[in-house]
Write a protein that holds these residues in place. Structure first.
Motif, short mmCIF file in Angstrom:
data_model
loop_
_atom_site.label_atom_id
_atom_site.label_comp_id
_atom_site.label_asym_id
_atom_site.label_seq_id
_atom_site.Cartn_x
_atom_site.Cartn_y
_atom_site.Cartn_z
N VAL A 111 0.83 -1.21 0.00
CA VAL A 111 0.00 0.00 0.00
C VAL A 111 0.87 1.26 0.00
O VAL A 111 0.49 2.31 -0.55
CB VAL A 111 -1.02 -0.05 1.17
N VAL A 112 2.04 1.17 0.58
CA VAL A 112 3.11 2.16 0.39
C VAL A 112 4.41 1.38 0.14
O VAL A 112 4.45 0.19 0.40
CB VAL A 112 3.30 3.09 1.62
N HIS A 113 5.44 2.04 -0.37
CA HIS A 113 6.72 1.38 -0.66
C HIS A 113 6.56 0.25 -1.67
O HIS A 113 7.22 -0.79 -1.58
CB HIS A 113 7.36 0.83 0.62
N SER A 151 13.32 1.28 -1.27
CA SER A 151 12.07 1.53 -1.98
C SER A 151 11.78 3.02 -2.07
O SER A 151 12.34 3.83 -1.33
CB SER A 151 10.92 0.85 -1.22
N PHE A 169 14.40 1.96 3.65
CA PHE A 169 15.68 1.26 3.86
C PHE A 169 15.39 0.21 4.92
O PHE A 169 15.50 0.46 6.12
CB PHE A 169 16.72 2.29 4.33
N GLY A 184 13.55 1.16 8.28
CA GLY A 184 13.78 2.59 8.36
C GLY A 184 13.63 3.29 7.02
O GLY A 184 13.21 2.70 6.03
N ASN A 185 13.99 4.55 7.01
CA ASN A 185 13.95 5.39 5.81
C ASN A 185 15.30 6.07 5.63
O ASN A 185 16.16 6.02 6.52
CB ASN A 185 12.87 6.47 5.96
N PHE A 190 9.77 11.95 10.55
CA PHE A 190 8.58 11.47 9.84
C PHE A 190 7.52 12.56 9.78
O PHE A 190 7.54 13.52 10.53
CB PHE A 190 8.05 10.20 10.51
N PHE A 198 -1.51 7.78 9.92
CA PHE A 198 -0.82 7.26 8.73
C PHE A 198 -1.76 7.12 7.52
O PHE A 198 -1.43 7.56 6.42
CB PHE A 198 -0.12 5.94 9.05
N VAL A 374 9.22 -10.55 0.49
CA VAL A 374 9.81 -10.27 1.80
C VAL A 374 8.81 -9.44 2.62
O VAL A 374 8.16 -8.54 2.11
CB VAL A 374 11.18 -9.58 1.67
N PHE A 376 8.52 -7.29 6.05
CA PHE A 376 9.20 -6.66 7.20
C PHE A 376 8.18 -6.28 8.27
O PHE A 376 6.99 -6.10 7.98
CB PHE A 376 9.94 -5.40 6.75
N ARG A 396 2.70 1.32 14.04
CA ARG A 396 3.36 0.44 13.07
C ARG A 396 3.33 -1.01 13.55
O ARG A 396 3.23 -1.93 12.75
CB ARG A 396 4.81 0.87 12.86
N THR A 403 -0.89 -6.03 7.26
CA THR A 403 -0.80 -5.82 5.81
C THR A 403 -0.30 -7.08 5.10
O THR A 403 -0.71 -7.38 3.99
CB THR A 403 0.10 -4.61 5.50
N GLN A 404 0.57 -7.85 5.76
CA GLN A 404 1.11 -9.04 5.08
C GLN A 404 0.00 -10.05 4.84
O GLN A 404 0.04 -10.81 3.88
CB GLN A 404 2.23 -9.71 5.90
N ARG A 407 -1.59 -8.90 1.75
CA ARG A 407 -0.65 -8.85 0.63
C ARG A 407 -0.15 -10.24 0.24
O ARG A 407 0.00 -10.56 -0.94
CB ARG A 407 0.53 -7.97 1.04
FE1 HDD Z 1 5.85 1.89 7.01
C1 HDD Z 1 6.07 -0.41 4.58
C2 HDD Z 1 9.24 2.56 6.71
C3 HDD Z 1 5.60 4.48 9.30
C4 HDD Z 1 2.65 1.05 7.59
N1 HDD Z 1 7.36 1.22 5.86
C5 HDD Z 1 7.23 0.25 4.91
C6 HDD Z 1 8.51 0.02 4.30
C7 HDD Z 1 9.40 0.85 4.90
C8 HDD Z 1 8.68 1.61 5.88
C9 HDD Z 1 10.87 0.98 4.59
C10 HDD Z 1 8.77 -0.96 3.17
C11 HDD Z 1 9.20 -2.30 3.71
C12 HDD Z 1 9.51 -3.23 2.57
O1 HDD Z 1 10.48 -2.94 1.84
O2 HDD Z 1 8.78 -4.20 2.42
N2 HDD Z 1 7.14 3.29 7.78
C13 HDD Z 1 8.51 3.32 7.60
C14 HDD Z 1 9.08 4.29 8.50
C15 HDD Z 1 8.06 4.84 9.22
C16 HDD Z 1 6.83 4.20 8.77
C17 HDD Z 1 10.56 4.59 8.61
C18 HDD Z 1 8.08 5.88 10.29
C19 HDD Z 1 9.12 6.17 10.99
N3 HDD Z 1 4.39 2.65 8.18
C20 HDD Z 1 4.48 3.69 9.08
C21 HDD Z 1 3.24 3.83 9.80
C22 HDD Z 1 2.40 2.84 9.35
C23 HDD Z 1 3.14 2.12 8.33
C24 HDD Z 1 2.98 4.85 10.89
C25 HDD Z 1 1.01 2.51 9.76
C26 HDD Z 1 0.46 2.81 10.92
N4 HDD Z 1 4.56 0.60 6.17
C27 HDD Z 1 3.30 0.38 6.60
C28 HDD Z 1 2.61 -0.76 5.89
C29 HDD Z 1 3.74 -1.27 4.94
C30 HDD Z 1 4.87 -0.29 5.21
C31 HDD Z 1 1.31 -0.44 5.29
C32 HDD Z 1 3.39 -1.42 3.46
C33 HDD Z 1 3.93 -2.75 3.06
C34 HDD Z 1 4.39 -3.36 4.29
O3 HDD Z 1 4.16 -2.54 5.35
O4 HDD Z 1 4.90 -4.46 4.39
O5 HDD Z 1 2.20 -1.72 6.78
#
Ligand code: HDD
Length: 717
Positions: A111-113, A151, A169, A184-185, A190, A198, A374, A376, A396, A403-404, A407
């Motif tokens: 949904v993101v990345h 990503s 990252f 991380g990023n 953030f 989010f 993969v 995470f 998070r 989400t997995q 997905r």
């Molecule tokens: Fe996230 C993916 C990093 C806040 C919900 N996030 C995702 C990925 C990264 C980050 C690198 C890609 C992982 C991959 O390569 O599979 N996200 C961050 C960082 C955050 C952050 C550094 C804040 C410091 N994220 C964040 C919040 C939420 C999410 C606050 C929801 C409450 N993020 C997700 C997700 C994803 C995701 C929807 C999409 C695909 C996945 O998780 O596996 O659950």
């Protein structure tokens, strides 16, 4: 503080469970026979890393084409018909199996990345963290396999790599104690302070819901509407508008854990830390025009760059470091709230202490089964690493598991090869969609007496440590007062940038806001910019043709952190691309020697010529890698010009490289090309040389600074 004793009740008032010795019917012993997917020929390297993995053998056994059931069809190109011109028969199982499987080949993108590129590697601890953390991966000399996925955030799977955006990252450490994910990023702050927001920020940043445009862009009304109404987003937005939003390469990005985490040692003592990845190649960026050209010419630029570098042996490396803070009741450091993810702590106040090094040394062998599958999760933690109460991190912890399931199609995604821990797994999770393990035994509960008591609980010296933090408070939907400071972190970052980096920031805001339709949003953005820097706001307002509205910042006091600027150092040039323009008149021997010399310096030589083929003939012939049809300036970090051609595209190549501040050297045979392109030979970083060898020497002296920054002064501002 010590971890809670094993027999202590988890809920006050609940009866304490009996000591382990009384509870278990037998003493711990080796687990029951392993699950069939954990040992034996079916698993091999659990991640499917590119070794002689028997996993591949399971995927493709034998030399003959079969159906999914192992039968060998006689033909796979024609469906079964009633005569060569007749209708297709329903009984054609091979046809139906092939088409049905194809129809279901795609899974929902993240949904993101959604767009990413990944690599396998190894992390080696240096022992520096052992005093503060009992996780085995930080032990001196300990080698832990890793899988890293980089990503972009906003774009869909097929979007361009070089868009202006944050970069993910995410690192999966396959430790002896289980999987640890550091998700991380490349930006240390953030947009929001609480996970509950989010969905809102992502809805605002993704394409508009009516027309589904723009793709992979923040340059649109809903994004700017959100970030100007939610001023906690100011610092992250500023980082995106800076050069950090358009990295030169995944290999040249910092990584940040963003949140504050807790590390715990064997004595139960805790400290708070922020994780940092420091690239050995330094932090470098594209220029905005390059990023835009690349999005059209080579939308896979970053993916290609990472894979090519690894394939050529230029393995990217990062040091992992931590900033360490005392774990006291306030969880503040020098007035900075450590639980607020919109804030960073300057390295000058809390130095980054290096605790290990990661090397990425192998490309994925299959994109889908590794990079796409993969999974995470910031909650994948190991003994010695725990979370804090940062409300963004807490959100998070829910989201990633959830989400997995949608997905990857069910709760058994941890069994996918790339997600399998390297530590033994003996959970009590059973059945479900896509279950591939064949569990033995009859009692997936504990205590039990039927499976000999197995699985047993490990002793406290081996288990996860849920830090016994004292928690009390009134149930309330609110944030701490310190979360109201929305601008100090942005001010700090902007003030720490060099002049040219600040110019890039002003241009990025002017571009992005210039793409918005609503004047009121642009005007609101000017008011927010005044809270960062008055001159920045004035420049952007002038660029947009708007008045300087809003109030000046109440405080102009600002601290500076020189570590936040990307400029001013020199770095190794591994994997840098040197384009050598040659023609049929170029001496093939000299050219071959130069190509070899570039490669010896761990850089990549690409010979460009008017047409394809080779320069020279026979054993000394040098293959041509790019022609004036396929070469574009964005691919090259430096150009060595050893000839000319009556072709406007050679001029364009040179003019763009020159405008993008790239190092250029030319031999006497290349002088005409420089003049025809209108490049002043006195321009900084444009070197006239007698030989190709001398040209390479000149370029190698300029490249460590990434670009010829002084040349920027030659262009109108
Ligand atoms: Fe996230 C993916 C990093 C806040 C919900 N996030 C995702 C990925 C990264 C980050 C690198 C890609 C992982 C991959 O390569 O599979 N996200 C961050 C960082 C955050 C952050 C550094 C804040 C410091 N994220 C964040 C919040 C939420 C999410 C606050 C929801 C409450 N993020 C997700 C997700 C994803 C995701 C929807 C999409 C695909 C996945 O998780 O596996 O659950």
């Amino acid at each position: 503080m010590a971890a809670r004793a094993k027999s202590q009740p988890a809920v006050p008032g609940a009866p304490a469970s009996a000591p382990a010795t009384e509870q278990e019917p037998t003493k711990p012993h080796e687990p029951l026979p392993p699950k069939s997917d954990q040992t034996g020929p079916a698993t091999g390297t659990p991640t499917g890393a590119p070794t002689d993995t028997p996993q591949d053998a399971v995927a493709q056994q034998g030399a003959y084409l079969t159906t999914a059931q192992g039968a060998r069809p006689s033909d796979t190109d024609h469906s079964l018909k009633a005569g060569p011109r007749g209708p297709v028969l329903l009984q054609d199982h091979h046809l139906r199996e092939k088409i049905t499987h194809f129809d279901h080949e795609r899974i929902p993108e993240r949904v993101v990345h959604a767009r990413g590129a990944a690599a396998h590697g190894v992390f080696v601890g240096n022992g520096a963290a052992q005093k503060i953390c009992c996780a085995s991966l930080f032990e001196k000399g300990k080698e832990t396999p890793v899988f890293v996925r980089f990503s972009t955030v906003l774009g869909s799977r097929g979007s361009a790599d070089t868009v202006r955006d944050t970069r993910g990252f995410a690192t999966k450490f396959y430790t002896d104690d289980g999987v640890f994910d550091l998700v991380g990023n490349n930006i240390p702050v953030f947009f929001i302070q609480d996970g509950i927001k989010f969905p809102d920020v992502v809805h605002a940043a993704k394409p508009h819901p009516d027309r589904e445009i723009p793709q992979a862009q923040s340059a649109h009304d809903t994004f700017w509407d959100f970030v100007t109404l939610h001023t906690e987003a100011t610092a992250h937005t500023l980082w995106n508008m800076s050069d950090r939003g358009i990295p030169r390469s995944y290999r040249m990005m910092e990584g940040f854990g963003v949140h504050t985490f807790r590390l715990i040692n064997d004595k139960g003592d805790a400290v708070l830390v922020k994780f940092h990845w420091k690239p050995k190649l330094g932090v470098h960026s594209l220029l905005w025009e390059e990023a835009q050209i690349a999005a059209g010419i080579d939308p896979d630029m970053h993916r290609r760059d990472l894979a090519d570098a690894i394939e050529s042996g230029a393995f990217p490396q990062w040091d992992l470091g931590v900033q360490v803070f005392p774990d006291n009741d306030e969880q503040m450091f020098e007035g900075i709230d450590l639980l607020d993810p919109t804030k960073l702590v300057p390295e000058e106040l809390a130095p980054v202490q290096i605790i290990g090094t990661m090397t990425l040394n192998a490309n994925p062998t299959n994109y889908f089964s590794q990079t796409e599958q993969v999974a995470f999760h910031p909650g994948h933690l190991v003994r010695g690493i725990d979370v804090t109460n940062d409300p963004l991190l807490q959100g998070r912890l829910f989201s990633y598991l959830d989400t997995q399931i949608s997905r990857l199609g069910g709760p058994n995604f941890a069994q996918l090869p790339i997600n399998r821990p390297h530590a033994p797994v003996n959970d009590m999770l059973r059945d479900g969609m896509h279950q591939t393990a064949v569990h033995s035994g009859v009692a997936p509960y504990r205590p039990n007496s039927l499976d000999g008591g197995c699985p047993f609980m490990a002793g406290s010296a081996e288990t996860l440590i849920e830090f016994p933090e004292v928690v009390k408070g009134t149930k309330v939907r609110a944030a701490a007062a310190s979360f109201d400071d929305h601008f100090s972190s942005a001010r700090l970052f902007y003030a720490s940038l060099s002049e040219i980096e600040q110019e890039h920031v002003a241009k990025a805001y002017t571009f992005e806001l210039g793409k918005c339709y609503e004047k009121a949003i642009k005007q609101r953005a000017i008011g927010v910019l005044r809270q960062i820097d008055e001159e920045l706001a004035r420049t952007v307002a002038a660029g947009l043709g708007l008045a300087l509205t809003g109030e000046p910042a109440e405080s102009s006091a600002v601290t500076v952190s020189p570590a936040l600027s990307q400029l001013g150092g020199t770095w190794p040039c591994d994997g840098r691309i040197v384009g050598i323009f040659a023609t049929a008149d170029t001496d093939p021997g000299e050219l071959a020697a130069t190509v070899a010399a570039v490669a010896e310096q761990s850089m990549t030589p690409l010979v460009i010529a008017p047409t394809g083929g080779e320069i020279g003939s026979g054993a000394t012939a040098v293959p041509i890698s790019r022609t004036l049809d396929t070469a574009r300036s964005i691919e090259f970090d430096a150009l060595l010009i050893a000839g000319t051609a009556p072709d406007l595209r050679l001029g364009l190549l040179l003019q763009e490289a020159h405008r993008h501040l790239k190092a250029i050297a030319y031999t006497p045979a290349g002088a005409e090309a420089i003049t025809t392109a209108g490049i002043d030979e006195k321009s900084a970083g444009v070197e006239s040389v007698d030989t190709l060898a001398a040209g390479l020497e000149a370029l190698a002296a300029l490249l460590p600074e990434h670009r010829v920054w002084p040349r920027a002064a030659e262009f109108p501002r």
